[in-house]
Write a protein that holds these residues in place. Structure first.
Motif, PDB file in Angstrom:
ATOM      1  N   LYS A  76       0.833  -1.210   0.000  1.00  0.00           N
ATOM      2  CA  LYS A  76       0.000   0.000   0.000  1.00  0.00           C
ATOM      3  C   LYS A  76       0.868   1.261   0.000  1.00  0.00           C
ATOM      4  O   LYS A  76       0.663   2.175  -0.810  1.00  0.00           O
ATOM      5  CB  LYS A  76      -0.932   0.002   1.227  1.00  0.00           C
ATOM      6  CG  LYS A  76      -1.845  -1.207   1.310  1.00  0.00           C
ATOM      7  CD  LYS A  76      -2.848  -1.099   2.440  1.00  0.00           C
ATOM      8  CE  LYS A  76      -2.199  -1.074   3.817  1.00  0.00           C
ATOM      9  NZ  LYS A  76      -1.510  -2.336   4.154  1.00  0.00           N
ATOM     10  N   THR A  77       1.843   1.296   0.919  1.00  0.00           N
ATOM     11  CA  THR A  77       2.732   2.458   0.980  1.00  0.00           C
ATOM     12  C   THR A  77       3.574   2.568  -0.289  1.00  0.00           C
ATOM     13  O   THR A  77       3.818   3.671  -0.791  1.00  0.00           O
ATOM     14  CB  THR A  77       3.652   2.355   2.211  1.00  0.00           C
ATOM     15  OG1 THR A  77       2.852   2.465   3.396  1.00  0.00           O
ATOM     16  CG2 THR A  77       4.688   3.465   2.227  1.00  0.00           C
ATOM     17  N   THR A  78       3.995   1.427  -0.823  1.00  0.00           N
ATOM     18  CA  THR A  78       4.774   1.435  -2.069  1.00  0.00           C
ATOM     19  C   THR A  78       3.984   2.085  -3.196  1.00  0.00           C
ATOM     20  O   THR A  78       4.527   2.884  -3.969  1.00  0.00           O
ATOM     21  CB  THR A  78       5.162  -0.010  -2.456  1.00  0.00           C
ATOM     22  OG1 THR A  78       5.971  -0.571  -1.427  1.00  0.00           O
ATOM     23  CG2 THR A  78       5.924  -0.030  -3.772  1.00  0.00           C
ATOM     24  N   GLY A  87       5.762  10.002  -6.912  1.00  0.00           N
ATOM     25  CA  GLY A  87       6.992  10.247  -7.651  1.00  0.00           C
ATOM     26  C   GLY A  87       8.256   9.916  -6.894  1.00  0.00           C
ATOM     27  O   GLY A  87       9.351  10.225  -7.363  1.00  0.00           O
ATOM     28  N   ASN A  88       8.150   9.265  -5.732  1.00  0.00           N
ATOM     29  CA  ASN A  88       9.339   8.939  -4.946  1.00  0.00           C
ATOM     30  C   ASN A  88      10.080   7.716  -5.484  1.00  0.00           C
ATOM     31  O   ASN A  88      11.290   7.607  -5.318  1.00  0.00           O
ATOM     32  CB  ASN A  88       8.947   8.708  -3.480  1.00  0.00           C
ATOM     33  CG  ASN A  88       8.578  10.001  -2.779  1.00  0.00           C
ATOM     34  OD1 ASN A  88       9.390  10.912  -2.681  1.00  0.00           O
ATOM     35  ND2 ASN A  88       7.346  10.104  -2.317  1.00  0.00           N
ATOM     36  N   SER A 140       1.870   2.085 -16.061  1.00  0.00           N
ATOM     37  CA  SER A 140       1.902   3.552 -16.020  1.00  0.00           C
ATOM     38  C   SER A 140       0.773   4.087 -15.157  1.00  0.00           C
ATOM     39  O   SER A 140      -0.168   3.378 -14.812  1.00  0.00           O
ATOM     40  CB  SER A 140       1.773   4.113 -17.438  1.00  0.00           C
ATOM     41  OG  SER A 140       0.507   3.766 -17.998  1.00  0.00           O
ATOM     42  N   PHE A 141       0.883   5.351 -14.829  1.00  0.00           N
ATOM     43  CA  PHE A 141      -0.210   6.074 -14.170  1.00  0.00           C
ATOM     44  C   PHE A 141      -0.172   7.511 -14.668  1.00  0.00           C
ATOM     45  O   PHE A 141       0.882   8.022 -15.067  1.00  0.00           O
ATOM     46  CB  PHE A 141      -0.087   6.014 -12.638  1.00  0.00           C
ATOM     47  CG  PHE A 141       1.092   6.772 -12.087  1.00  0.00           C
ATOM     48  CD1 PHE A 141       0.969   8.098 -11.681  1.00  0.00           C
ATOM     49  CD2 PHE A 141       2.343   6.167 -11.970  1.00  0.00           C
ATOM     50  CE1 PHE A 141       2.046   8.793 -11.165  1.00  0.00           C
ATOM     51  CE2 PHE A 141       3.422   6.857 -11.457  1.00  0.00           C
ATOM     52  CZ  PHE A 141       3.277   8.183 -11.057  1.00  0.00           C
ATOM     53  N   ARG A 193      -3.619  18.845  -8.668  1.00  0.00           N
ATOM     54  CA  ARG A 193      -2.466  19.210  -7.840  1.00  0.00           C
ATOM     55  C   ARG A 193      -2.495  18.320  -6.600  1.00  0.00           C
ATOM     56  O   ARG A 193      -3.400  18.430  -5.780  1.00  0.00           O
ATOM     57  CB  ARG A 193      -2.522  20.684  -7.436  1.00  0.00           C
ATOM     58  CG  ARG A 193      -2.443  21.657  -8.594  1.00  0.00           C
ATOM     59  CD  ARG A 193      -2.448  23.091  -8.091  1.00  0.00           C
ATOM     60  NE  ARG A 193      -1.339  23.339  -7.171  1.00  0.00           N
ATOM     61  CZ  ARG A 193      -1.176  24.482  -6.504  1.00  0.00           C
ATOM     62  NH1 ARG A 193      -2.062  25.455  -6.621  1.00  0.00           N
ATOM     63  NH2 ARG A 193      -0.146  24.631  -5.694  1.00  0.00           N
ATOM     64  N   TYR A 194      -1.525  17.427  -6.499  1.00  0.00           N
ATOM     65  CA  TYR A 194      -1.545  16.467  -5.382  1.00  0.00           C
ATOM     66  C   TYR A 194      -0.499  16.814  -4.330  1.00  0.00           C
ATOM     67  O   TYR A 194       0.519  17.451  -4.611  1.00  0.00           O
ATOM     68  CB  TYR A 194      -1.334  15.037  -5.888  1.00  0.00           C
ATOM     69  CG  TYR A 194       0.064  14.739  -6.371  1.00  0.00           C
ATOM     70  CD1 TYR A 194       1.058  14.345  -5.479  1.00  0.00           C
ATOM     71  CD2 TYR A 194       0.397  14.823  -7.723  1.00  0.00           C
ATOM     72  CE1 TYR A 194       2.343  14.066  -5.913  1.00  0.00           C
ATOM     73  CE2 TYR A 194       1.678  14.550  -8.167  1.00  0.00           C
ATOM     74  CZ  TYR A 194       2.647  14.170  -7.257  1.00  0.00           C
ATOM     75  OH  TYR A 194       3.919  13.894  -7.685  1.00  0.00           O
ATOM     76  N   SER A 195      -0.779  16.380  -3.106  1.00  0.00           N
ATOM     77  CA  SER A 195       0.172  16.468  -1.994  1.00  0.00           C
ATOM     78  C   SER A 195       0.226  15.112  -1.313  1.00  0.00           C
ATOM     79  O   SER A 195      -0.793  14.407  -1.220  1.00  0.00           O
ATOM     80  CB  SER A 195      -0.249  17.534  -0.986  1.00  0.00           C
ATOM     81  OG  SER A 195      -0.089  18.821  -1.522  1.00  0.00           O
TER      82      SER A 195
END
Length: 587
Positions: A323-325, A332-333, A340-341, A348-350
């Motif tokens: 889930k965290t992955t 983008g980490n 793809s996504f 605008r995401y945070s």
């Protein structure tokens, strides 16, 4: 009674956590220990366990009482099997062995893990192993410190059912479901005291609210009485006669008594009334996020889903499924192996991670916030920091000096300043106290943007999220409810639900209807404006023909007809707006 706290007090330097505590723990008490971060909850557990000595007072324990704390210092070179070794030679051995296997399985461990050294496990896994040991000990009193941390929803559900059979326990927890279902008493550390409430968590909330109101009423009455007495004293002293001065001294004694009452009034600090509010997000496109055939290592094998504007989605699944992955990929980490996504138009995401990492942890709170809004004056930044629990000079504290809960609140404060319309949240309630959890829940519920959230807080999910995605065997599935996930057996793979198969088509139809309704509403607004302008023109013409009876009659009749059309148009617009709101709520 098993344990008695007599005139107990604990301080660190000049700071008192609590003092003058006189409470007792009886067999069958299942006590939930709550309070803001830093008030001394873990310290109290250590005192009861005998790991710390109190600053003042005493703790009396019954003879032969055995107390076990969930978290104890463990040898990192010890094997997990040695930690959980069952030494009893009694007839209970087979029963305990079954319990051990059941516990390990429910908390995500395999039999092969027993041959691993503790240092090979993560901090969360070691905590869970220590919990298994604590339960297996079957001590007279079990002390639990945030037992639901690092657990998935299934593990928490199993734990709740298990500890109900523990006769006596004290648990520090911010998990409201755990407190409701397990505890029959609540202790709250507040204002250097420990307030004891009988009954479950809901009963505690009602009693607490009643006490706060009563205390406020008493404080208000005594303050008014002190003010009244002071005015009388001033009046007598102004007169200056011997009799007046004598009366003033008499009233002064009464005033001193009232002031003493005010000073000695022990009150529960009322929680801050400041609410977290997300700024209105900018409008995004219909599809906010599209994930297609996403893969990563052995965790994610073929992940496919879409999230649409305004959806609040919970991503659930057992520990270690990825889930965290997935959230880290979307933020983008890290990069996926395949697939793809894509983010939708104007999204605008945070991302708020579990670890709440900051680029420069040496910076102060105010410096970190100022980076987000460099144009803001000092007082505005400090005011914003105060809303998140950093009043006054606390804004100059370094991030490295903050607790886990404080880091989480600072991360949230920074995120709100980004004015995002899509929030990626990984365990957002970790390390937060109950008051902050409830404030965050309300803010997320009122948020007009889109959310994808990983959480083990069942109440948060059920209150905020309208859609649930289950991650399992490297894939993601829509499910109907948390109950479906909790009841799902290990061997079962969730079927693609009817709502999932028809979801896109249903949304497409809703979107088309919404588009037509909005276009129609815009046309109605244009008609209403045109009619209003025409009525204004007629009013002007009526004024110019005030003495022309025939013309005035014609204009009045025409005005009446136009006004009827305006009313009809407005009523039609109101019905259209209501239908639009209904459809938007269905997304």
């Amino acid at each position: 009674m098993l344990i008695v706290l007599e005139n107990l007090g604990m301080s660190f330097g000049e700071r008192w956590l609590f003092k003058n505590v006189n409470l007792q723990i009886n067999q069958g008490d299942r006590i939930g220990l709550v309070g803001k971060n830093g008030t001394g909850k873990t310290t109290l557990l250590k005192l009861i366990a005998g790991e710390l000595e109190p600053t003042e007072g005493q703790i009396h324990r019954s003879n032969n009482i055995e107390i076990h704390r969930q978290e104890q210092i463990l040898d990192s070179d010890m094997l997990a099997g040695e930690l959980l070794k069952i030494t009893s030679d009694s007839q209970e051995l087979p029963q305990k062995e079954r319990l051990r296997r059941s516990l390990l399985n429910s908390l995500g461990f395999k039999e092969a893990d027993l041959k691993k050294h503790l240092k090979s496990f993560s901090g969360g896994e070691v905590t869970r192993l220590a919990l298994v040991k604590a339960v297996l000990e079957q001590s007279d009193v079990l002390l639990l410190d945030e037992p639901t941390n690092h657990m998935d929803l299934k593990g928490i559900n199993y734990l709740r059912n298990l500890v109900k059979y523990q006769k006596t326990l004290i648990a520090v927890s911010h998990d409201r479901s755990f407190l409701r279902e397990v505890c029959n008493k609540i202790w709250e550390i507040n204002a250097e005291r420990i307030w004891a409430f009988s009954g479950n968590f809901d009963s505690y909330l009602k009693q607490r609210s009643r006490i706060v109101k009563e205390q406020q009423r008493n404080m208000s009455q005594w303050s008014k009485e002190a003010e009244r007495l002071q005015k009388i004293i001033d009046m007598y002293m102004k007169r200056g006669t011997e009799k007046a001065i004598k009366q003033a001294k008499s009233k002064q004694k009464m005033l001193n008594t009232v002031k003493t009452r005010i000073q000695n009034l022990h009150t529960i600090n009322k929680e801050s009334t400041e609410k977290l509010r997300f700024p209105p997000p900018s409008r995004s496109g219909y599809v906010n996020l599209s994930v297609e055939h996403l893969c990563f290592s052995e965790l994610l094998k073929d992940v496919n889903f879409k999230i649409h504007r305004g959806e609040k989605v919970a991503l659930v699944g057992e520990n270690g499924v990825g889930k965290t992955t997935l959230l880290r990929i979307l933020s983008g980490n890290i990069k996926p192996s395949k697939g793809s996504f894509s983010w939708g138009h104007n999204v605008r995401y945070s991302f708020i991670s579990q670890t709440t990492d900051f680029h420069d942890p040496k910076k102060s709170i105010i410096e970190t916030l100022w980076q987000k809004v460099p144009a803001w004056p000092d007082y505005e930044v400090r005011k914003w920091a105060g809303r998140f629990g950093f009043p006054g000079d606390e804004v100059f504290k370094s991030i490295t000096d903050l607790s886990g809960g404080e880091r989480k609140m600072l991360a949230l404060a920074c995120t709100l300043l980004e004015n995002s319309n899509f929030l990626l949240l990984d365990e957002p309630t970790n390390h937060l106290d109950l008051n902050r959890i409830q404030a965050l829940e309300k803010a997320l519920k009122d948020f007009n943007g889109t959310i994808l959230m990983v959480s083990h807080d069942r109440e948060l999910i059920e209150s905020v999220c309208s859609r649930i995605l289950l991650m399992r065997q490297g894939k993601v599935f829509d499910i109907e409810s948390l109950s479906e996930y909790l009841n799902l057996q290990e061997s079962n793979t969730p079927r693609e639900s009817t709502s999932q198969r028809n979801q896109f088509e249903r949304r497409r139809k809703l979107s088309n209807e919404l588009k037509k309704l909005r276009e129609h509403l815009a046309q109605c607004e244009a008609i209403e404006k045109k009619l209003t302008r025409e009525i204004e023109r007629i009013n002007k013409e009526k004024h110019e023909n005030a003495y022309n009876y025939v013309k005035l009659t014609e204009l009045t009749q025409l005005q009446q007809e136009l006004e009827d059309k305006v009313i009809e148009t407005l009523e039609h617009m109101e019905a259209t707006e209501k239908r639009i709101a209904q459809l938007e709520a269905m997304f």
